[in-house]
Write a protein that holds these residues in place. Structure first.
Motif: not given
Ligand code: UDP
Length: 492
Positions: A71-72, A75, A235, A300, A305, A330-331, A377, A400, A402-403, A406
């Motif tokens: 999650g953001g 991160e 990243k 995620r 999403k 996703g993770p 990762n 907001f 983050l992806t 990025e």
């Molecule tokens: N992310 C990651 N690995 C994954 C999926 C997501 O590192 O397998 C990261 C992604 O690169 C981003 C963050 O998790 O930095 C997701 O942040 P975002 O604000 O887009 O969404 P949130 O999960 O906070 O709702």
């Protein structure tokens, strides 16, 4: 109809024996950003930090949230707090503890604050009592590590219940909310009604968008600070196309590297390393061929999403997308402790994928990336975002994304839903493409196909995206805003 489940009182409510888990933050000098942001911005950041150090004296800055992986928020904290420490500020980060019943409740609050309902515990007196007990228990545990006068930022609904007990102990509290909606509805009203008594005593509040500030905070000290990314992180650091392709191949989302070439990258400390792990789960008939345009959504496994919606839009509009492939990434669903829905959402996606005709299924790939090594990762995400012809973010709601930032920083053309903070990130047609109705799969497919078939436009949108990310969404801007907020609080 919404299901309700019985909420157990969190087991942590009974014990304060040990302090909260602390996340290690290796310091990084903010001056390292200088080459990317230029001398003027770098000097501005330096003087903001100097002023804050003078104001804080011996007081510390503490951040608290629910997880350090996935999650953001996690991160961002991993990166921003390094610079804060590198600037000589006494900065620490703790994560709370809670049992599955507690996280089911807070996940429900998360959905409600996004303006959506979801199954989960009823928000009645039992939930209030359990939430209060968890907040008090986590606050008591945190108080073993903080001093009166320290500035504590509590992130998101999971930790809002700590506000009052911390204030009572003389700690200054900022509540930062990373989610929200522009318009209130019955769901947001329920969430705010639940949270309001817990929030009253905070010294200040931070939101990602002015529209997210609830009416109940009228007249209070509120700051709007948008999330940001670190251009120097694993990243977001530059990665050449060959390495990105080799990494994508290694994880099964590209052709295997020729001659078994190792997918080598540089770690943050400068040492070379190879991507060795494979996805924890990979559903793919065969890897996407090197020449095929790849559409990538990385998120995620959260219903908001809308990974399944991306698949459906690709399946229905696939004819327009020609030979393009789609990767939904996703993770590892077992590793995001505060997100109890991940496993179910991923399983639903797999079931949908299995039901698709082979000609479509063979162009769609689902992967759960391993989380055991955060830097590995991150480099996998970096490679996939760079390998993408188009980055998709078809969220139904988004505080907001983050992806999105990025991908923009990597100069990738983004197609995203025009929801929440994404509207601040991308101006349609300048820094990417927006789809007004997040449930309109046909429009999403059409806009994506338009970019896949028009590489010149894709390049121009990618260039606009990169410039916008450089201008507005890098960590120095957030660090300056935070320094200003903390400086004001410290002076009060
Ligand atoms: N992310 C990651 N690995 C994954 C999926 C997501 O590192 O397998 C990261 C992604 O690169 C981003 C963050 O998790 O930095 C997701 O942040 P975002 O604000 O887009 O969404 P949130 O999960 O906070 O709702």
């Amino acid at each position: 109809m919404t299901q309700t489940t019985q909420l157990d009182v969190p087991s942590r409510g009974a014990s304060t024996a040990h302090p909260l888990p602390e996340v290690a933050i290796p310091p990084a000098a903010p001056s390292l950003l200088g080459d990317t942001i230029g001398g003027e911005r770098s000097a501005g950041l330096d003087s903001a930090h100097r002023a804050l150090r003078d104001r804080l004296g011996s007081r510390g800055i503490v951040h608290v949230n629910s997880t350090d992986t996935g999650g953001g928020v996690a991160e961002m904290l991993h990166r921003v707090l390094r610079y804060s420490r590198g600037a000589g500020l006494d900065t620490r980060w703790f994560t709370i503890e809670g049992d599955p019943g507690f996280f089911a409740l807070t996940k429900r609050l998360h959905h409600l604050l996004h303006g959506h309902d979801a199954p989960g515990p009823a928000l009645g007196p039992a939930a209030v009592a359990a939430y209060r007990a968890a907040g008090e228990c986590n606050a008591r545990a945190l108080l073993r590590s903080v001093r009166p006068g320290d500035l504590v930022t509590l992130h998101d609904p999971q930790v809002a219940g700590m506000t009052l007990p911390l204030r009572r102990a003389g700690v200054r509290v900022v509540w930062r909310c990373h989610i929200g909606t522009d318009t209130d509805n019955q769901y947001t009203a329920r969430a705010w009604a639940f949270l309001a008594p817990f929030l009253e005593t905070a010294d200040a509040y931070v939101f990602s968008r002015a529209q997210y500030v609830p009416r109940l905070l009228g007249g209070r000290h509120v700051a709007v600070i948008q999330p940001s990314i670190d251009p120097l992180s694993a990243k977001n650091r530059p990665l050449d196309a060959d390495t990105a392709a080799a990494i994508a191949g290694r994880i099964g989302l590209g052709e295997p590297p020729a001659g078994d070439r190792p997918a080598v990258y540089r770690r943050g400390d400068g040492s070379p390393a190879a991507v060795r792990r494979r996805p924890d789960a990979l559903f793919s008939v065969a890897p996407p061929p090197d020449g095929a345009p790849l559409v990538v959504q990385i998120s995620r496994w959260d219903p908001l999403k809308d990974m399944a919606g991306v698949m459906a839009s690709f399946a229905d509009g696939g004819h327009a997308l020609g030979g393009a492939h789609l990767a939904l990434v996703g993770p590892d669903v077992s590793r995001v402790s505060d997100d109890p829905e991940g496993g179910r959402v991923f399983a639903n996606c797999v079931e949908y994928w299995r039901g698709l005709p082979l000609r479509i299924r063979s162009r769609i790939h689902l992967a759960c990336l391993p989380m055991a090594d955060a830097e590995e990762n991150a480099v996998m995400v970096n490679a996939l975002q760079r390998r993408a012809a188009v980055v998709a973010q078809k969220s139904l709601a988004e505080g907001f994304g983050l992806t999105v930032t990025e991908a923009m920083w990597k100069g990738r053309p983004v197609v995203a839903s025009a929801v929440g903070g994404i509207r601040d990130q991308i101006h349609d047609g300048v820094h990417g493409l927006l789809v007004d109705d997040p449930t309109d799969g046909a429009a999403f497919a059409a806009r994506t196909a338009g970019l896949v078939h028009d590489p010149k436009r894709a390049v121009s949108l990618g260039a606009g995206a990169r410039e916008r990310a450089r201008e507005h969404f890098l960590d120095d801007r957030q660090l300056r805003q935070q320094a200003a907020l903390y400086g004001t609080l410290a002076a009060e």
